[in-house]
Design a protein around this motif. Structure first.
Motif, short mmCIF file in Angstrom:
data_model
loop_
_atom_site.label_atom_id
_atom_site.label_comp_id
_atom_site.label_asym_id
_atom_site.label_seq_id
_atom_site.Cartn_x
_atom_site.Cartn_y
_atom_site.Cartn_z
N CYS A 122 3.13 -1.94 9.11
CA CYS A 122 3.72 -1.09 8.23
C CYS A 122 3.62 -1.39 6.59
N TRP A 123 4.15 -2.73 6.52
CA TRP A 123 4.27 -3.18 5.19
C TRP A 123 2.82 -3.37 4.63
N PHE A 124 1.92 -4.04 5.20
CA PHE A 124 0.57 -4.31 4.64
C PHE A 124 -0.17 -3.01 4.46
N SER A 125 0.21 -1.85 5.33
CA SER A 125 -0.52 -0.94 4.88
C SER A 125 0.00 0.01 4.00
N THR A 126 1.25 -0.43 3.49
CA THR A 126 2.16 0.30 2.39
C THR A 126 1.57 -0.31 1.27
N GLY A 127 1.24 -1.75 1.27
CA GLY A 127 0.64 -2.31 0.15
C GLY A 127 -0.70 -1.80 -0.29
N ILE A 128 -1.47 -1.25 0.75
CA ILE A 128 -2.73 -0.88 0.61
C ILE A 128 -2.64 0.43 -0.12
N LEU A 129 -1.75 1.40 0.39
CA LEU A 129 -1.39 2.66 -0.45
C LEU A 129 -1.07 2.50 -1.82
N LEU A 130 -0.07 1.41 -2.08
CA LEU A 130 0.36 1.18 -3.40
C LEU A 130 -0.99 1.02 -4.33
N ALA A 131 -1.73 -0.07 -3.76
CA ALA A 131 -2.97 -0.25 -4.57
C ALA A 131 -3.77 0.77 -4.76
N PHE A 132 -3.87 1.75 -3.89
CA PHE A 132 -4.68 2.90 -3.99
C PHE A 132 -4.07 3.74 -5.19
N PHE A 133 -2.71 4.05 -4.87
CA PHE A 133 -2.01 4.92 -6.32
C PHE A 133 -2.16 4.52 -7.48
N ALA A 134 -2.07 2.85 -7.55
CA ALA A 134 -2.07 2.26 -8.96
C ALA A 134 -3.60 2.30 -9.49
N ARG A 145 -1.37 -8.27 -11.57
CA ARG A 145 -1.96 -8.39 -10.34
C ARG A 145 -1.40 -9.63 -9.64
N GLY A 146 -1.15 -10.59 -10.18
CA GLY A 146 -0.67 -11.88 -9.57
C GLY A 146 0.77 -11.34 -9.40
N ALA A 147 1.46 -10.78 -9.89
CA ALA A 147 2.97 -10.43 -9.64
C ALA A 147 3.04 -9.53 -8.41
N PHE A 148 2.24 -8.64 -8.19
CA PHE A 148 1.64 -7.57 -7.11
C PHE A 148 1.54 -8.56 -5.79
N PHE A 149 0.79 -9.47 -6.11
CA PHE A 149 0.29 -10.38 -4.99
C PHE A 149 1.36 -11.10 -4.55
N ALA A 150 2.20 -11.67 -5.41
CA ALA A 150 3.42 -12.41 -4.94
C ALA A 150 4.38 -11.55 -4.05
N PHE A 151 4.47 -10.36 -4.64
CA PHE A 151 5.58 -9.40 -4.05
C PHE A 151 4.97 -8.72 -2.68
N TYR A 152 3.68 -8.85 -2.51
CA TYR A 152 3.16 -8.23 -1.45
C TYR A 152 3.24 -9.35 -0.34
N LEU A 153 3.27 -10.58 -0.53
CA LEU A 153 3.31 -11.79 0.59
C LEU A 153 4.93 -11.99 1.05
N VAL A 154 5.67 -11.97 -0.20
CA VAL A 154 7.14 -12.44 -0.04
C VAL A 154 7.95 -11.35 0.76
N THR A 155 7.60 -10.08 0.50
CA THR A 155 8.31 -9.13 1.06
C THR A 155 8.49 -9.15 2.72
N PRO A 156 7.20 -9.29 3.31
CA PRO A 156 7.61 -9.05 4.69
C PRO A 156 8.38 -10.36 5.33
N ILE A 157 8.40 -11.42 4.63
CA ILE A 157 9.66 -12.43 5.14
C ILE A 157 10.84 -11.75 4.92
N GLY A 158 11.18 -11.29 3.92
CA GLY A 158 12.60 -10.51 3.54
C GLY A 158 12.86 -9.59 4.86
#
Length: 503
Positions: A122-134, A145-158
């Motif tokens: 669910c999270w990684f597909s959400t990230g794909i949707l966010l990138a599409f909307f962006a 883009r670097g901030a988004f990549f960091a956000f994309y990888l850190v969030t599932p851990i949380g």
């Protein structure tokens, strides 16, 4: 005196939004009815708490990702508003999708074992949707883009860590008997109820403590039936008093007579109803061995409109009825004068009807007859009925006599669209001859409805006529949507112009 229309909408929205403020009270209070002390968690607070936790994780991860990426890159920390906006959008998409599969509901959230695959997918597909909307909105320049990549990888851990922590907290609450479902009641055979172990209760409905009603253990069929009637009277009063949303039946699956009896009794209540597996079925399926699988249950009655759907429908009622009432005020005045000049009696005819959940209310109409029946016997109007006044014939043909019900709509007793309410005497009769008639009370009665737009309008002199109307009303209850209400409103204008069955 009628309050300003905005007050009606405001009061409904306050009731709806007060759900959030009630969470604090419900999660830390003593339930005197059960005679226990300590922290009691009601099941209807769990989805709010879990979804809020996930939203905080996602938003904080978005902000943290933006800060740490720029610090690591040696660049100044930019405006964090885009990070907040991206986090909120991601939280909305993620929670909406997970809510759709029951992720935050009991019993799923109370089962042991973290849903690692579901969360990651669910999270990684959400990230794909966010990138599409962006890409569509062209906001890449405002958000690194670097901030988004960091956000994309850190969030599932949380998200995984929070889910693990909440699972442990819920397990502890279950062990202490601290989770209670106040939105549901458990009804069942005494033997079947006794066979429900705490683990069974957790797997079946997400809590170890649910308000119970035990049916009779009498062997004699007549005595058992009389006792069960009394139990369901208590159930009906409890459900309506506590605004319960679900009735759970635990009965032997081979006792078809008792299952049918319970189904008939639940029909009068605007709640969902499920038949849970009996002890024999549970022993065959061994459902408690798996913490992840769905529990088999048979839905014997669907739930009425949700809280959100009721607010949407209520908002539409007020936004349409209030301007209509103001625009039609001259017609009200002229009609009142015509009625007074035509015959002796009041301008407004009042008659008791049943509304949502079978609650009685007084429905308003312009008087069109010389009589004002509201007792155990009410004779339906017929063609060339001598009781109808001269002006009454015109009012009934043009449906002007129904316009005062806009006041019933504004007061919340009726809706613009819904099953037409009948006189109490007719209700009692129709309930005896049509088994599904009570389902009409699962929504508010309407000024017009799906049945009226499809030719089932006016008197119902035969059983076939009322059966056809009930069939159309139940279709509306089971297929409600805002767009359907709009369609019915439009069709009503053409139906009134045709004057079909209007007398």
């Amino acid at each position: 005196m009628i309050d300003p229309p905005i007050n009606f909408l405001f009061s409904d929205l306050v009731k709806f939004m007060s759900i959030g403020s009630d969470i604090r009270d419900k999660t830390r209070r003593v339930d005197q009815a059960y005679g226990q002390r300590g922290t009691i968690w009601s099941s209807d607070t769990i989805p709010y708490i879990l979804s809020t936790s996930d939203a905080l994780v996602i938003v904080l991860a978005s902000i943290s990702g933006g800060i740490f990426y720029h610090l690591f890159a040696g660049s100044p920390v930019p405006n964090l508003l885009p990070c907040c906006a991206v986090g909120l959008m991601a939280a909305f998409i993620y929670i909406l999708r997970m809510s759709g599969v029951g992720y935050y509901d009991l019993p799923d959230s109370a089962k042991p074992g973290v849903e690692i695959t579901e969360i990651l997918v669910c999270w990684f597909s959400t990230g794909i949707l966010l990138a599409f909307f962006a890409f569509l909105l062209k906001i890449g320049g405002d958000y690194s883009r670097g901030a988004f990549f960091a956000f994309y990888l850190v969030t599932p851990i949380g998200l995984l860590a929070v889910r693990k922590a909440t699972k442990a907290k819920l397990a502890s609450a279950v062990a202490k008997g601290g989770i209670r479902r106040r939105d549901a009641v458990l009804v069942g055979d005494q033997t079947e109820m006794a066979a429900l172990a705490p683990r069974d209760r957790l797997a079946l409905f997400g809590a170890t403590d649910v308000k119970e009603f035990r049916l009779s253990g009498q062997v004699d069929p007549e005595s058992r039936l009389a006792d069960d009637e009394g139990v369901f009277e208590q159930i009906r009063a409890f459900v309506r008093r506590n605004n319960c949303r679900e009735v759970l039946l635990v009965l032997p699956w081979n006792d078809t007579a008792r299952i049918e009896f319970a189904r008939e009794k639940v029909k009068n209540l605007p709640v969902s109803s499920r038949l849970l597996p009996d002890s024999h079925v549970r022993s065959l399926s061994n459902f408690v061995s798996s913490a992840r699988q769905r529990v088999l249950a048979i839905e014997i009655q669907r739930a009425p409109l949700s809280a959100v759907e009721r607010v949407v429908k209520r908002a539409m009622d007020i936004l349409v009825a209030a301007p209509a009432l103001a625009a039609l005020l001259p017609i009200f005045v002229l009609t009142a004068i015509a009625i007074k000049l035509d015959s002796a009696g009041p301008v407004i005819f009042r008659q008791r009807r049943r509304g949502f959940n079978g609650k009685e209310f007084v429905m308003l109409k312009f008087r069109t007859m010389k009589v004002q029946e509201d007792g155990p016997v009410v004779v339906q109007a017929t063609r060339q009925d001598p009781r109808v006044t001269s002006i009454g014939r015109f009012l009934r043909a043009a449906s002007i006599d129904e316009l005062p019900q806009l006041l019933n709509v504004l007061s919340g007793e009726m809706s613009l669209i819904g099953p037409r309410p009948h006189a109490l005497a007719h209700d009692s009769y129709f309930e005896k001859i049509l088994e599904d008639y009570a389902f009409r009370h699962h929504v508010k009665p309407g000024l017009t409805g799906w049945a009226q737009c499809n030719g089932s309008r006016g008197a119902t002199p035969t059983v076939e006529d009322i059966a056809e109307r009930v069939k159309l009303d139940l279709w509306y209850v089971n297929n409600w949507s805002l767009w359907l209400d709009v369609q019915i409103l439009i069709k009503t204008f053409f139906e009134v112009a045709r004057k079909r069955n209007a007398y």
